[in-house]
Design a protein around this motif. Structure first.
Motif, short mmCIF file in Angstrom:
data_model
loop_
_atom_site.label_atom_id
_atom_site.label_comp_id
_atom_site.label_asym_id
_atom_site.label_seq_id
_atom_site.Cartn_x
_atom_site.Cartn_y
_atom_site.Cartn_z
N LYS A 25 45.89 51.99 -7.69
CA LYS A 25 46.13 53.16 -6.27
C LYS A 25 45.87 52.24 -5.40
N GLN A 26 44.81 51.44 -5.30
CA GLN A 26 44.42 50.64 -4.21
C GLN A 26 45.31 49.70 -3.96
N SER A 27 45.70 49.11 -5.17
CA SER A 27 46.57 47.81 -4.37
C SER A 27 47.93 48.21 -3.92
N THR A 67 35.54 40.60 -6.87
CA THR A 67 37.02 41.25 -6.22
C THR A 67 37.79 39.54 -6.76
N LYS A 69 42.61 53.14 -11.10
CA LYS A 69 41.49 53.37 -8.88
C LYS A 69 42.48 52.11 -8.98
N LEU A 70 41.73 50.86 -9.24
CA LEU A 70 42.23 49.68 -8.89
C LEU A 70 44.21 49.33 -8.73
N ARG A 122 38.57 41.48 -9.75
CA ARG A 122 39.79 42.50 -10.08
C ARG A 122 41.65 41.43 -9.50
#
Length: 44
Positions: free
Chosen positions: A42-44, A6, A39-40, A9
């Motif tokens: 998009k998730q945030s 985490t 992807k990271l 990221r």
């Protein structure tokens, strides 16, 4: 394959938000796949 921490990221996200850098440059800087960066983000 080992999952990214985490903290790692978060460091990527902070770099992207605070620096004018492309997603491809960010992937190269942190030695990760471009798809992981996408992807990271998009998730945030």
């Amino acid at each position: 394959m080992k999952a990214y921490s985490t903290i790692f990221r978060q460091k990527i996200l902070e770099t992207y938000e605070s620096t004018p850098i492309s997603q491809r440059q960010l992937a190269n800087k942190f030695s990760v796949a471009l798809s992981f960066i996408q992807k990271l983000l998009k998730q945030s």
